[in-house]
Scaffold this motif. Sequence first.
Motif, PDB file in Angstrom:
ATOM      1  N   VAL A   1       0.872  -1.171   0.000  1.00 52.47           N
ATOM      2  CA  VAL A   1       0.000   0.000   0.000  1.00 52.47           C
ATOM      3  C   VAL A   1       0.907   1.218   0.000  1.00 52.47           C
ATOM      4  CG1 VAL A   1      -1.657   1.344   1.343  1.00 52.47           C
ATOM      5  CG2 VAL A   1      -1.924  -1.127   1.145  1.00 52.47           C
ATOM      6  N   ALA A   2       0.704   2.091  -0.981  1.00 53.94           N
ATOM      7  CA  ALA A   2       1.528   3.292  -1.114  1.00 53.94           C
ATOM      8  C   ALA A   2       0.654   4.530  -0.938  1.00 53.94           C
ATOM      9  CB  ALA A   2       2.209   3.316  -2.476  1.00 53.94           C
ATOM     10  N   VAL A   3       0.849   5.239   0.145  1.00 51.13           N
ATOM     11  CA  VAL A   3       0.177   6.520   0.360  1.00 51.13           C
ATOM     12  C   VAL A   3       1.069   7.536  -0.333  1.00 51.13           C
ATOM     13  CG1 VAL A   3      -0.686   8.157   2.075  1.00 51.13           C
ATOM     14  CG2 VAL A   3      -0.781   5.688   2.535  1.00 51.13           C
ATOM     15  N   TRP A   4       0.740   7.779  -1.600  1.00 48.24           N
ATOM     16  CA  TRP A   4       1.686   8.421  -2.516  1.00 48.24           C
ATOM     17  C   TRP A   4       0.959   9.300  -3.515  1.00 48.24           C
ATOM     18  CZ3 TRP A   4       3.588   5.725  -7.419  1.00 48.24           C
ATOM     19  CH2 TRP A   4       4.676   6.396  -7.980  1.00 48.24           C
ATOM     20  N   ASP A   5       1.505  10.485  -3.719  1.00 48.69           N
ATOM     21  CA  ASP A   5       0.927  11.423  -4.681  1.00 48.69           C
ATOM     22  C   ASP A   5       1.352  11.143  -6.119  1.00 48.69           C
ATOM     23  OD1 ASP A   5       3.547  12.330  -4.695  1.00 48.69           O
ATOM     24  OD2 ASP A   5       3.087  14.259  -3.757  1.00 48.69           O
ATOM     25  N   GLY A   6       2.175  10.143  -6.330  1.00 52.19           N
ATOM     26  CA  GLY A   6       2.581   9.745  -7.677  1.00 52.19           C
ATOM     27  C   GLY A   6       3.758  10.526  -8.236  1.00 52.19           C
ATOM     28  N   LEU A   7       4.276  11.463  -7.478  1.00 50.78           N
ATOM     29  CA  LEU A   7       5.383  12.286  -7.969  1.00 50.78           C
ATOM     30  C   LEU A   7       6.721  11.578  -7.749  1.00 50.78           C
ATOM     31  CD1 LEU A   7       4.195  15.772  -6.680  1.00 50.78           C
ATOM     32  CD2 LEU A   7       4.026  14.828  -9.003  1.00 50.78           C
ATOM     33  N   PRO A   8       7.738  11.959  -8.526  1.00 56.36           N
ATOM     34  CA  PRO A   8       9.066  11.373  -8.316  1.00 56.36           C
ATOM     35  C   PRO A   8       9.546  11.635  -6.895  1.00 56.36           C
ATOM     36  CG  PRO A   8       9.015  12.681 -10.333  1.00 56.36           C
ATOM     37  CD  PRO A   8       7.716  12.925  -9.611  1.00 56.36           C
ATOM     38  N   GLY A   9      10.395  10.757  -6.423  1.00 58.30           N
ATOM     39  CA  GLY A   9      10.844  10.840  -5.042  1.00 58.30           C
ATOM     40  C   GLY A   9      12.184  11.516  -4.871  1.00 58.30           C
ATOM     41  N   ASN A  10      12.691  11.392  -3.653  1.00 63.92           N
ATOM     42  CA  ASN A  10      13.968  12.003  -3.273  1.00 63.92           C
ATOM     43  C   ASN A  10      15.106  11.005  -3.306  1.00 63.92           C
ATOM     44  OD1 ASN A  10      12.573  14.371  -2.780  1.00 63.92           O
ATOM     45  ND2 ASN A  10      12.217  13.860  -0.652  1.00 63.92           N
ATOM     46  N   GLY A  11      14.946   9.884  -3.972  1.00 61.60           N
ATOM     47  CA  GLY A  11      16.037   8.922  -4.066  1.00 61.60           C
ATOM     48  C   GLY A  11      15.780   7.661  -3.278  1.00 61.60           C
ATOM     49  N   ARG A  12      16.878   6.972  -2.993  1.00 63.27           N
ATOM     50  CA  ARG A  12      16.798   5.673  -2.319  1.00 63.27           C
ATOM     51  C   ARG A  12      16.073   5.766  -0.977  1.00 63.27           C
ATOM     52  NH1 ARG A  12      21.700   2.751  -0.967  1.00 63.27           N
ATOM     53  NH2 ARG A  12      22.263   4.663   0.050  1.00 63.27           N
ATOM     54  N   GLY A  13      15.250   4.761  -0.738  1.00 64.24           N
ATOM     55  CA  GLY A  13      14.577   4.678   0.547  1.00 64.24           C
ATOM     56  C   GLY A  13      13.264   5.426   0.625  1.00 64.24           C
ATOM     57  N   GLY A  14      12.938   6.216  -0.377  1.00 63.86           N
ATOM     58  CA  GLY A  14      11.703   6.991  -0.361  1.00 63.86           C
ATOM     59  C   GLY A  14      10.529   6.243  -0.971  1.00 63.86           C
ATOM     60  N   THR A  15       9.379   6.903  -0.971  1.00 69.74           N
ATOM     61  CA  THR A  15       8.134   6.291  -1.427  1.00 69.74           C
ATOM     62  C   THR A  15       8.203   5.867  -2.890  1.00 69.74           C
ATOM     63  OG1 THR A  15       6.921   7.606   0.186  1.00 69.74           O
ATOM     64  CG2 THR A  15       5.644   6.626  -1.600  1.00 69.74           C
ATOM     65  N   ALA A  16       8.608   6.766  -3.776  1.00 69.09           N
ATOM     66  CA  ALA A  16       8.656   6.437  -5.203  1.00 69.09           C
ATOM     67  C   ALA A  16       9.632   5.294  -5.469  1.00 69.09           C
ATOM     68  CB  ALA A  16       9.040   7.666  -6.022  1.00 69.09           C
ATOM     69  N   HIS A  17      10.740   5.291  -4.782  1.00 66.43           N
ATOM     70  CA  HIS A  17      11.743   4.227  -4.921  1.00 66.43           C
ATOM     71  C   HIS A  17      11.151   2.883  -4.497  1.00 66.43           C
ATOM     72  CE1 HIS A  17      15.424   1.942  -3.770  1.00 66.43           C
ATOM     73  NE2 HIS A  17      15.841   2.453  -4.900  1.00 66.43           N
ATOM     74  N   MET A  18      10.421   2.892  -3.392  1.00 67.97           N
ATOM     75  CA  MET A  18       9.797   1.667  -2.878  1.00 67.97           C
ATOM     76  C   MET A  18       8.730   1.147  -3.837  1.00 67.97           C
ATOM     77  SD  MET A  18       9.513  -0.308  -0.028  1.00 67.97           S
ATOM     78  CE  MET A  18       8.377  -0.956   1.173  1.00 67.97           C
ATOM     79  N   VAL A  19       7.924   2.032  -4.380  1.00 72.67           N
ATOM     80  CA  VAL A  19       6.894   1.620  -5.343  1.00 72.67           C
ATOM     81  C   VAL A  19       7.550   0.985  -6.563  1.00 72.67           C
ATOM     82  CG1 VAL A  19       5.110   2.473  -6.927  1.00 72.67           C
ATOM     83  CG2 VAL A  19       5.149   3.243  -4.547  1.00 72.67           C
ATOM     84  N   ALA A  20       8.583   1.609  -7.078  1.00 76.96           N
ATOM     85  CA  ALA A  20       9.281   1.068  -8.249  1.00 76.96           C
ATOM     86  C   ALA A  20       9.875  -0.309  -7.939  1.00 76.96           C
ATOM     87  CB  ALA A  20      10.371   2.029  -8.714  1.00 76.96           C
ATOM     88  N   ALA A  21      10.463  -0.468  -6.758  1.00 74.16           N
ATOM     89  CA  ALA A  21      11.047  -1.761  -6.369  1.00 74.16           C
ATOM     90  C   ALA A  21       9.971  -2.835  -6.270  1.00 74.16           C
ATOM     91  CB  ALA A  21      11.795  -1.626  -5.046  1.00 74.16           C
ATOM     92  N   ALA A  22       8.827  -2.500  -5.709  1.00 76.88           N
ATOM     93  CA  ALA A  22       7.727  -3.472  -5.605  1.00 76.88           C
ATOM     94  C   ALA A  22       7.258  -3.894  -6.988  1.00 76.88           C
ATOM     95  CB  ALA A  22       6.571  -2.872  -4.807  1.00 76.88           C
ATOM     96  N   ARG A  23       7.094  -2.933  -7.852  1.00 75.53           N
ATOM     97  CA  ARG A  23       6.627  -3.261  -9.212  1.00 75.53           C
ATOM     98  C   ARG A  23       7.638  -4.126  -9.947  1.00 75.53           C
ATOM     99  NH1 ARG A  23       3.873   2.670 -10.205  1.00 75.53           N
ATOM    100  NH2 ARG A  23       1.856   2.095  -9.290  1.00 75.53           N
TER     101      ARG A  23
END
Length: 164
Positions: A120-142
């Motif tokens: 579950v990603a509580v995420w606005d869909g915007l690019p992240g701040n790098g490793r360990g952040g929300t966008a990075h985690m979503v990409a890794a899961a996918r």
Amino acid sequence: MTVIAVTGHLHLTDPTVHLVRAALGRLLAGHPAAALTGVSCLAPGADALFADAVLAAGGALVAVIPSPAYRDTLDAGYTAEFDRLRHAAAEVLVLPFDTPDADAYEAANTELLRRADLLVAVWDGLPGNGRGGTAHMVAAARRAGIPVEVVWPEGAGRRPAPPA
């Protein structure tokens, strides 16, 4: 058993907290309590809201703490909430990193994904701040083939991060 991990933004506006709390409650209501496990790093914002929602749904909470020093980096106004959630967790895994840095956060995310049937990603869909952040985690899961459920209700917003 369904294991759901969480990632998400730390700095949510007050109205967003209410919107996300309701959305998480609806999402978790579809899972039988006895078969629900939520995995969270217990960070402020999305992680804490998710942990509370898992507990309210009657599920088991697993806390993955990036470093023994993690609590020391939290805002003083959040530490009581962190302690409450950590105490409520059925399992607490503290990773062996001296400091809670990008390596520790990335390792914590890896552990969350290793356990997860769903992210579950509580995420606005915007690019992240790098490793360990929300966008990075979503990409890794996918990349790993783990389904991702994005929770970002209409009207949701983020507060600016406080200066470092």
